[in-house]
Design an enzyme around this catalytic site. Structure first.
Site, PDB file in Angstrom:
ATOM      1  N   SER A  50      54.322 -36.816  17.885  1.00  0.00           N
ATOM      2  CA  SER A  50      53.461 -37.504  18.850  1.00  0.00           C
ATOM      3  C   SER A  50      52.053 -36.919  18.899  1.00  0.00           C
ATOM      4  O   SER A  50      51.136 -37.567  19.398  1.00  0.00           O
ATOM      5  CB  SER A  50      54.079 -37.459  20.250  1.00  0.00           C
ATOM      6  OG  SER A  50      54.078 -36.151  20.769  1.00  0.00           O
ATOM      7  N   LYS A  91      51.457 -32.309  24.754  1.00  0.00           N
ATOM      8  CA  LYS A  91      50.539 -33.441  24.830  1.00  0.00           C
ATOM      9  C   LYS A  91      49.123 -32.908  25.079  1.00  0.00           C
ATOM     10  O   LYS A  91      48.919 -31.742  25.403  1.00  0.00           O
ATOM     11  CB  LYS A  91      50.922 -34.395  25.977  1.00  0.00           C
ATOM     12  CG  LYS A  91      52.337 -34.951  25.925  1.00  0.00           C
ATOM     13  CD  LYS A  91      52.570 -35.896  24.762  1.00  0.00           C
ATOM     14  CE  LYS A  91      54.009 -36.408  24.761  1.00  0.00           C
ATOM     15  NZ  LYS A  91      54.309 -37.173  23.531  1.00  0.00           N
TER      16      LYS A  91
END
Length: 262
Positions: A50, A91
């Site tokens: 991701s 993230k």
């Protein structure tokens, strides 16, 4: 001749002292660097793609242990939140408390409080998000996106949750500074697209000093440990050459004396 012996011994003792000092200093730097790194950093293996292409699944990263209050926009953080599965995740922070995050603005860019942000780390410099969204970040919260915007399960997936997909600052445990493996990963510089916003961007942790301390320490240990054997070998070769030359001169003298007697 006795003066020469004393000089050689003095040099040998000085060399031994210096090599011992180098090894001692090297051990301090080497072990100190490892201990410092273990206190400041935690190793972490990235679980998914991701955050590609910045970091890839399976990359071994160095994450600086920090408090949530130290987080700035643009930081790549490790956090854990119950609404996100209660497991460590990686993230990028794109918004802090009070920010209005939207996509997409001019050129398909992410906007923070109406300001379009350059994100050079996005794959192929693509759109900041394939779907449009807006969110207002509550005070004390963080809005997080993956760099792989097409496949990342990030704050956009949780927009209907309390806080519009944001997580508390207290959920953050560390901030990524470098990719340790593979070796060509290098440092993770702070994106300057967020630098003009209030609060600016964070500074890189002491990873360069930690790595430098370990590297210099290793060089001093190896150099100090190998100096003694190399010096002794060279000294023996020098004494052997000197003895052989002296014997030749002695033989020549005796030959001359014998010739004169005859």
């Amino acid at each position: 001749m006795s003066g020469t012996v004393r000089t050689d011994d003095g040099r040998g003792r000085l060399g031994s002292a210096l090599s011992g000092l180098a090894v001692a200093v090297g051990c301090v730097l080497f072990l100190g660097g490892f201990i410092w790194g273990a206190v400041v950093y935690q190793p972490y293996t990235v679980p998914t793609d991701s955050m590609s292409p910045t970091v890839m699944a399976g990359d071994r990263v160095l994450a600086q242990r920090i408090d949530g209050d130290q987080v700035r926009r643009g930081d790549i953080v490790v956090f854990r939140d119950a609404q996100w599965g209660d497991m460590p995740m990686v993230k990028r922070v794109v918004g802090v408390g009070g920010d209005k995050i939207a996509c997409c603005g001019d050129g398909g860019r992410l906007t923070v409080n109406g300001t379009a942000v350059e994100e050079p780390y996005l794959p192929n410099k693509g759109l900041a998000s394939p779907e449009r969204f807006t969110a207002t970040v509550p005070k004390g919260q963080l809005f997080l996106l993956g760099d792989e915007r097409r496949g990342s399960l990030d704050s956009r997936v949780h927009l209907q949750d309390p806080g519009q997909g944001s997580v508390p600052r207290s959920a953050v445990t560390a901030r990524l500074d470098a990719v340790a493996w593979p070796l060509d990963g290098g440092l993770l510089d702070r994106p300057q697209g967020f630098a003009a916003l209030p609060g600016g961007v964070s500074q890189l942790g002491p990873v360069k000093l930690v790595v430098g301390s370990v590297a210099v320490g290793a060089l001093l240990i190896v150099g100090g440990a190998t100096y003694g054997p190399i010096a002794r070998r060279l000294s023996r070769k020098g004494r052997g050459a000197s003895g052989a030359g002296g014997g030749g001169r002695g033989g020549s003298g005796r030959g001359t004396a014998a010739s004169g007697v005859g």
